[in-house]
Scaffold this motif. Structure first.
Motif, PDB file in Angstrom:
ATOM      1  N   UNK A 257       0.800  -1.217   0.000  1.00  0.00           N
ATOM      2  CA  UNK A 257       0.000   0.000   0.000  1.00  0.00           C
ATOM      3  C   UNK A 257       0.837   1.274   0.000  1.00  0.00           C
ATOM      4  N   UNK A 258       2.063   1.193   0.519  1.00  0.00           N
ATOM      5  CA  UNK A 258       2.796   2.466   0.622  1.00  0.00           C
ATOM      6  C   UNK A 258       3.662   2.754  -0.603  1.00  0.00           C
ATOM      7  N   UNK A 259       3.376   2.080  -1.737  1.00  0.00           N
ATOM      8  CA  UNK A 259       4.157   2.350  -2.953  1.00  0.00           C
ATOM      9  C   UNK A 259       4.103   3.830  -3.319  1.00  0.00           C
ATOM     10  N   UNK A 260       2.919   4.419  -3.140  1.00  0.00           N
ATOM     11  CA  UNK A 260       2.764   5.840  -3.489  1.00  0.00           C
ATOM     12  C   UNK A 260       3.718   6.691  -2.646  1.00  0.00           C
ATOM     13  N   UNK A 261       3.765   6.387  -1.356  1.00  0.00           N
ATOM     14  CA  UNK A 261       4.608   7.181  -0.455  1.00  0.00           C
ATOM     15  C   UNK A 261       6.086   7.000  -0.769  1.00  0.00           C
ATOM     16  N   UNK A 262       6.439   5.881  -1.416  1.00  0.00           N
ATOM     17  CA  UNK A 262       7.853   5.634  -1.729  1.00  0.00           C
ATOM     18  C   UNK A 262       8.275   6.208  -3.080  1.00  0.00           C
TER      19      UNK A 262
ATOM     20  N   UNK B 203       7.234  13.358  -7.902  1.00  0.00           N
ATOM     21  CA  UNK B 203       6.115  13.962  -7.175  1.00  0.00           C
ATOM     22  C   UNK B 203       4.779  13.351  -7.591  1.00  0.00           C
ATOM     23  N   UNK B 204       3.906  13.191  -6.604  1.00  0.00           N
ATOM     24  CA  UNK B 204       2.577  12.621  -6.849  1.00  0.00           C
ATOM     25  C   UNK B 204       1.518  13.596  -6.329  1.00  0.00           C
ATOM     26  N   UNK B 205       0.573  13.915  -7.199  1.00  0.00           N
ATOM     27  CA  UNK B 205      -0.512  14.831  -6.832  1.00  0.00           C
ATOM     28  C   UNK B 205      -1.802  14.011  -6.741  1.00  0.00           C
TER      29      UNK B 205
ATOM     30  N   UNK C  64      -4.660   9.372  -0.413  1.00  0.00           N
ATOM     31  CA  UNK C  64      -4.479  10.792  -0.772  1.00  0.00           C
ATOM     32  C   UNK C  64      -3.347  11.406   0.049  1.00  0.00           C
ATOM     33  N   UNK C  65      -3.300  11.045   1.340  1.00  0.00           N
ATOM     34  CA  UNK C  65      -2.269  11.635   2.205  1.00  0.00           C
ATOM     35  C   UNK C  65      -0.874  11.094   1.918  1.00  0.00           C
ATOM     36  N   UNK C  66      -0.785   9.959   1.216  1.00  0.00           N
ATOM     37  CA  UNK C  66       0.545   9.467   0.801  1.00  0.00           C
ATOM     38  C   UNK C  66       1.098  10.319  -0.341  1.00  0.00           C
ATOM     39  N   UNK C  67       0.204  11.054  -1.013  1.00  0.00           N
ATOM     40  CA  UNK C  67       0.645  11.885  -2.141  1.00  0.00           C
ATOM     41  C   UNK C  67       1.312  13.152  -1.598  1.00  0.00           C
TER      42      UNK C  67
ATOM     43  N   UNK D 110      -1.789   4.598   7.504  1.00  0.00           N
ATOM     44  CA  UNK D 110      -1.262   5.935   7.796  1.00  0.00           C
ATOM     45  C   UNK D 110      -2.285   6.930   8.326  1.00  0.00           C
ATOM     46  N   UNK D 111      -3.560   6.546   8.401  1.00  0.00           N
ATOM     47  CA  UNK D 111      -4.602   7.502   8.811  1.00  0.00           C
ATOM     48  C   UNK D 111      -4.379   8.104  10.181  1.00  0.00           C
ATOM     49  N   UNK D 112      -3.940   7.272  11.133  1.00  0.00           N
ATOM     50  CA  UNK D 112      -3.764   7.790  12.495  1.00  0.00           C
ATOM     51  C   UNK D 112      -2.434   8.530  12.644  1.00  0.00           C
ATOM     52  N   UNK D 113      -1.547   8.386  11.677  1.00  0.00           N
ATOM     53  CA  UNK D 113      -0.225   9.022  11.766  1.00  0.00           C
ATOM     54  C   UNK D 113      -0.133  10.281  10.907  1.00  0.00           C
ATOM     55  N   UNK D 114      -0.754  10.224   9.732  1.00  0.00           N
ATOM     56  CA  UNK D 114      -0.639  11.396   8.842  1.00  0.00           C
ATOM     57  C   UNK D 114      -1.696  12.460   9.153  1.00  0.00           C
ATOM     58  N   UNK D 115      -2.883  12.071   9.677  1.00  0.00           N
ATOM     59  CA  UNK D 115      -3.857  13.134   9.986  1.00  0.00           C
ATOM     60  C   UNK D 115      -3.347  14.082  11.080  1.00  0.00           C
ATOM     61  N   UNK D 116      -2.728  13.593  12.173  1.00  0.00           N
ATOM     62  CA  UNK D 116      -2.233  14.575  13.147  1.00  0.00           C
ATOM     63  C   UNK D 116      -1.169  15.496  12.560  1.00  0.00           C
ATOM     64  N   UNK D 117      -0.328  14.936  11.673  1.00  0.00           N
ATOM     65  CA  UNK D 117       0.708  15.788  11.074  1.00  0.00           C
ATOM     66  C   UNK D 117       0.077  16.819  10.134  1.00  0.00           C
ATOM     67  N   UNK D 118      -0.988  16.428   9.452  1.00  0.00           N
ATOM     68  CA  UNK D 118      -1.585  17.335   8.474  1.00  0.00           C
ATOM     69  C   UNK D 118      -2.587  18.299   9.108  1.00  0.00           C
ATOM     70  N   UNK D 119      -3.294  17.834  10.142  1.00  0.00           N
ATOM     71  CA  UNK D 119      -4.434  18.609  10.646  1.00  0.00           C
ATOM     72  C   UNK D 119      -4.298  19.047  12.090  1.00  0.00           C
ATOM     73  N   UNK D 120      -3.271  18.571  12.778  1.00  0.00           N
ATOM     74  CA  UNK D 120      -3.159  18.820  14.218  1.00  0.00           C
ATOM     75  C   UNK D 120      -3.898  17.744  14.986  1.00  0.00           C
TER      76      UNK D 120
END
Ligand code: TC6
Length: 290
Positions: A120-125, A129-131, A146-149, A174-184
């Protein structure tokens, strides 16, 4: 006989479309794409546009889809002619999450032994650049994808959420790890603990997405953004992507050191010479990605 309808990935990797199989896309390696579409687009065909294509299931991310996405990204990464990737879905759904029907009977032992979600994390690797161009629902695994982009553009009706809690599981990609980084923390906790969605405007205000665009113009605008990025030296673009990502992994002083070394290293590239000479000669630079 198959017709070439879209060129993707250059030279030996030409995307073919066989009219006998209306929604199936083929590339020369004979890989069949059942759940995604891939094409080269943008002003100089340097933007790879991947469209998640399981409309009846709101692009639920089944194993087949994720494996096709991962394979397509491997090919794109290896293709020097492609500079940027845009990933999108339909107007109704970017992706409504991992495929609940497919995974519901999994056991812990199967998940563990099969290393479920490993690809699943191929996008993040991706080095390129990925939009993400997100229209409609981006829920659970869809929001995580989306957040891996690197950049998220959202259509004005987009909705983001981590509803795993409502079906008795937790985020897993990554939902529990990237949302705090992105949204607080507070907003991330609220999303993850309630399953409530946030709309595009709120997502922009919170910093999850960088721009909200009318839904029917979203992909066009994302490709334009891809074109702009593709107009620079791809070597330098990828170095900068690495620098920005390092900000998430290291303390500030380590990140600053890493950035300084990257800046120094840029002086070893032909594109730095070209870029700075072009500026002093008052002309447009011609980058060669070296
Ligand atoms: C990877 C790491 C961890 C991640 C975990 C997750 O992502 S957990 C998941 C987190 N995500 C969620 O919990 C969101 C689950 N989805 C929903 O809550 C709603 O579909 C909706 C609110 C997005 C749209 O409501 P709406 O009334 O407009 O549309 P509708 O409901 O009629 O759907 C149309 C068809 O799509 C189907 N389908 C949709 N999503 C999925 C799916 N994930 N799976 C499978 N199928 C799905 C749905 O069954 C239906 O098929 P049917 O029955 O016609 O054969």
């Amino acid at each position: 006989m198959a017709n070439i309808v879209k060129t993707i990935l250059g030279r030996s990797q030409v995307l073919l479309h066989n009219p006998q199989f209306s929604s199936r896309y083929y590339c020369a390696a004979n890989k069949s794409y059942e759940f995604i579409k891939a094409e080269l687009t943008g002003a100089n065909k340097k933007v790879a546009l991947i469209t998640l294509n399981r409309p009846k299931a709101l692009n639920a991310l089944c194993n087949g889809l994720m494996s096709e996405l991962s394979n397509a990204l491997d090919e794109i990464e290896a293709n020097k002619n492609v500079a940027v990737v845009v990933i999108t879905g339909s107007e109704k759904a970017f992706a409504a999450g991992a495929d609940i029907k497919e995974m519901k009977d999994n056991t812990f032992a199967q998940c563990f032994a099969g290393n479920f979600l490993n690809n699943w994390n191929r996008v993040a690797r991706m080095q390129k650049p990925v939009i993400a161009a997100v229209n409609g629902y981006a829920l659970g695994g869809g929001c995580e994808l989306a957040m891996m982009c690197d950049i998220i553009y959202a259509g004005d009706k987009a909705k983001f959420g981590q509803p795993e809690v409502t079906i008795g599981t937790t985020p897993g990609a990554g939902g529990s790890q990237r949302t705090p980084r992105a949204l607080g923390k507070s907003k991330a906790m609220e999303m993850c603990l309630t399953g409530n969605m946030i709309d595009a405007q709120e997502a922009e205000k919170a910093g999850l997405v960088s721009k909200v665009i009318p839904a029917d113009k979203l992909v066009e605008e994302a490709v334009k953004l891809g074109d702009k990025i593709a107009s620079h030296s791809q070597l330098i673009v990828q170095m900068i992507k690495e620098q920005v990502n390092t900000a998430y992994e290291t303390p500030l002083n380590e990140g600053l050191k890493f950035e300084r070394r990257g800046f120094h290293a840029s002086f070893g590239t032909k594109d730095q010479k070209e870029g700075m000479n072009a500026f002093t000669e008052k002309r447009a630079p011609k980058f060669i990605d070296e």
